[in-house]
Design a protein around this motif. Sequence first.
Motif, PDB file in Angstrom:
ATOM      1  N   LYS A   7     -22.925 -74.904  14.450  1.00  0.00           N
ATOM      2  CA  LYS A   7     -22.438 -73.582  14.503  1.00  0.00           C
ATOM      3  C   LYS A   7     -21.954 -73.446  15.908  1.00  0.00           C
ATOM      4  N   ALA A   8     -20.990 -72.111  15.880  1.00  0.00           N
ATOM      5  CA  ALA A   8     -20.485 -71.788  17.165  1.00  0.00           C
ATOM      6  C   ALA A   8     -20.465 -70.306  17.119  1.00  0.00           C
ATOM      7  N   PHE A   9     -20.462 -69.602  18.313  1.00  0.00           N
ATOM      8  CA  PHE A   9     -20.521 -68.207  18.317  1.00  0.00           C
ATOM      9  C   PHE A   9     -19.198 -67.780  19.280  1.00  0.00           C
ATOM     10  N   LYS A  10     -18.364 -67.155  18.822  1.00  0.00           N
ATOM     11  CA  LYS A  10     -17.199 -66.904  19.550  1.00  0.00           C
ATOM     12  C   LYS A  10     -17.264 -65.386  20.030  1.00  0.00           C
ATOM     13  N   LEU A  11     -17.523 -65.459  21.251  1.00  0.00           N
ATOM     14  CA  LEU A  11     -17.583 -64.216  22.147  1.00  0.00           C
ATOM     15  C   LEU A  11     -16.326 -63.485  22.828  1.00  0.00           C
ATOM     16  N   GLU A  12     -16.012 -62.360  22.672  1.00  0.00           N
ATOM     17  CA  GLU A  12     -14.686 -61.712  23.346  1.00  0.00           C
ATOM     18  C   GLU A  12     -14.977 -60.526  24.216  1.00  0.00           C
ATOM     19  N   PHE A  13     -14.869 -60.550  25.356  1.00  0.00           N
ATOM     20  CA  PHE A  13     -14.952 -59.477  26.622  1.00  0.00           C
ATOM     21  C   PHE A  13     -13.826 -58.512  26.691  1.00  0.00           C
ATOM     22  N   ILE A  14     -14.081 -57.381  26.524  1.00  0.00           N
ATOM     23  CA  ILE A  14     -12.788 -56.600  26.782  1.00  0.00           C
ATOM     24  C   ILE A  14     -13.132 -55.885  28.207  1.00  0.00           C
ATOM     25  N   CYS A  15     -12.375 -56.286  29.066  1.00  0.00           N
ATOM     26  CA  CYS A  15     -12.386 -55.541  30.278  1.00  0.00           C
ATOM     27  C   CYS A  15     -11.345 -54.570  30.705  1.00  0.00           C
ATOM     28  N   ARG A  16     -11.759 -53.615  31.788  1.00  0.00           N
ATOM     29  CA  ARG A  16     -10.731 -52.796  32.338  1.00  0.00           C
ATOM     30  C   ARG A  16     -10.612 -53.119  33.945  1.00  0.00           C
ATOM     31  N   SER A  17      -9.319 -53.044  34.340  1.00  0.00           N
ATOM     32  CA  SER A  17      -9.140 -53.270  35.728  1.00  0.00           C
ATOM     33  C   SER A  17      -9.471 -52.110  36.387  1.00  0.00           C
ATOM     34  N   GLU A  18     -10.297 -52.185  37.543  1.00  0.00           N
ATOM     35  CA  GLU A  18     -10.601 -50.994  38.523  1.00  0.00           C
ATOM     36  C   GLU A  18      -9.896 -51.099  39.706  1.00  0.00           C
ATOM     37  N   THR A  19      -9.535 -52.406  40.175  1.00  0.00           N
ATOM     38  CA  THR A  19      -8.288 -52.436  41.147  1.00  0.00           C
ATOM     39  C   THR A  19      -7.372 -53.515  40.504  1.00  0.00           C
ATOM     40  N   ALA A  20      -6.172 -53.900  41.123  1.00  0.00           N
ATOM     41  CA  ALA A  20      -5.169 -54.569  40.643  1.00  0.00           C
ATOM     42  C   ALA A  20      -5.770 -56.021  40.525  1.00  0.00           C
ATOM     43  N   VAL A  21      -5.611 -56.576  39.249  1.00  0.00           N
ATOM     44  CA  VAL A  21      -5.899 -58.224  38.971  1.00  0.00           C
ATOM     45  C   VAL A  21      -4.773 -58.873  39.011  1.00  0.00           C
ATOM     46  N   HIS A  22      -4.718 -59.915  39.673  1.00  0.00           N
ATOM     47  CA  HIS A  22      -3.662 -60.976  39.509  1.00  0.00           C
ATOM     48  C   HIS A  22      -4.061 -62.324  39.175  1.00  0.00           C
ATOM     49  N   LEU A  23      -3.682 -62.855  38.193  1.00  0.00           N
ATOM     50  CA  LEU A  23      -4.038 -63.982  37.541  1.00  0.00           C
ATOM     51  C   LEU A  23      -3.088 -64.892  37.369  1.00  0.00           C
ATOM     52  N   PRO A  24      -3.140 -66.260  37.711  1.00  0.00           N
ATOM     53  CA  PRO A  24      -2.212 -67.180  37.339  1.00  0.00           C
ATOM     54  C   PRO A  24      -1.929 -67.377  35.643  1.00  0.00           C
ATOM     55  N   LYS A  25      -0.735 -67.899  35.182  1.00  0.00           N
ATOM     56  CA  LYS A  25      -0.410 -67.891  34.068  1.00  0.00           C
ATOM     57  C   LYS A  25      -1.331 -68.802  33.098  1.00  0.00           C
ATOM     58  N   TYR A  26      -2.016 -69.949  33.553  1.00  0.00           N
ATOM     59  CA  TYR A  26      -3.290 -70.286  33.168  1.00  0.00           C
ATOM     60  C   TYR A  26      -4.336 -69.958  33.729  1.00  0.00           C
ATOM     61  N   SER A  27      -4.809 -68.932  33.365  1.00  0.00           N
ATOM     62  CA  SER A  27      -6.232 -68.314  34.001  1.00  0.00           C
ATOM     63  C   SER A  27      -7.514 -69.118  33.835  1.00  0.00           C
TER      64      SER A  27
END
Length: 331
Positions: A7-27
């Motif tokens: 079995k697998a349990f696929k979790l998704e997290f919905i986040c809101r930026s509080e300050t600017a969030v800079h991520l690379p293309k492959y985060s």
Amino acid sequence: MAMDCFKAFKLEFICRSETAVHLPKYSGPTLRGAFFGALRRDFCLNKNLLTCLNCPAAEACPICRLVATVEREGERGVEIPRPFALQPVLVDNPVFEPGQTFSFGITLFGNSLKLFPYIILAVQRMGEIGMGNRAVAPGRFSLQGARVCNPFTGQEKEIYSAETRMVSVPNVPITHMDVLEYASRINARSICLEFLTPLRLIKEGSLVQKLTFQVFMQRLLRRLTDLHNYYCERELEMDFVGILQKAAEVRVSKDTTCWVDRASYSSRRQTSTPVGGLTGEVEFEGDLEEFLPLLIWGQITHLGKDVTKGNGLYRFREAIIREGGNSHSGG
């Protein structure tokens, strides 16, 4: 039946930026680093150690059970497969201004569901600490919600809301029966796989930079066997030799993959490790029906090196669904 208890349990997290969030293309490496840092900050009892191998609390520590798995007397060495795969932020330009939302996922396997409370706490802490390009500023975010979903049945359930602060058990599993039902609706003569994050495979000590179906299936069988054996606590029974012999008859009809070089930096060890791999699309043709359930599971488990850093995520591209089904990809 092979994989019947998996079995697998696929979790998704919905986040809101509080300050600017800079991520690379492959985060993925950035997210994994922040996730590990949050776990270590809140739950590590021996922060002075550079490795969990020598930690006397390893057997009971959630960090060791999640991201630094240790089995001192294991047959294949002290490290065992991590019980999760990370789905990174999948947008072309992952830069988020304050107030914007983004999401990422973590999939748990088998009996590792009991570690879910630590994951929720760690994601919340990730947002407080911040992550991303620290030359600019660590990007902070708040966890707005989380859900568990089954992409094959469409079933989903809210497991956390920032409004209520209530956490629910993510009891919506992906089962082998779901995978088999989905596989029964796919035309099995030709499939195209799209690698959304780098696929890093090793064969006989060397990096695989040109895919064959047999090599792909060999590594996928190893991945599924490891997860099944450790997190279902049962040996996976399959005709591995027969499957690989048949895999040799499947040909690559199109290959637009290319190699991307990426590195993952560990601030704790102050070293960089390569995490690059193949991205793009590859199309396989032949008698694929027997392989479909395994290939579908691979979308959920990811494949190759560094799956806990988001690597090895792929999906079926333009899968042909038989009449009576629907056209979602399951990825």
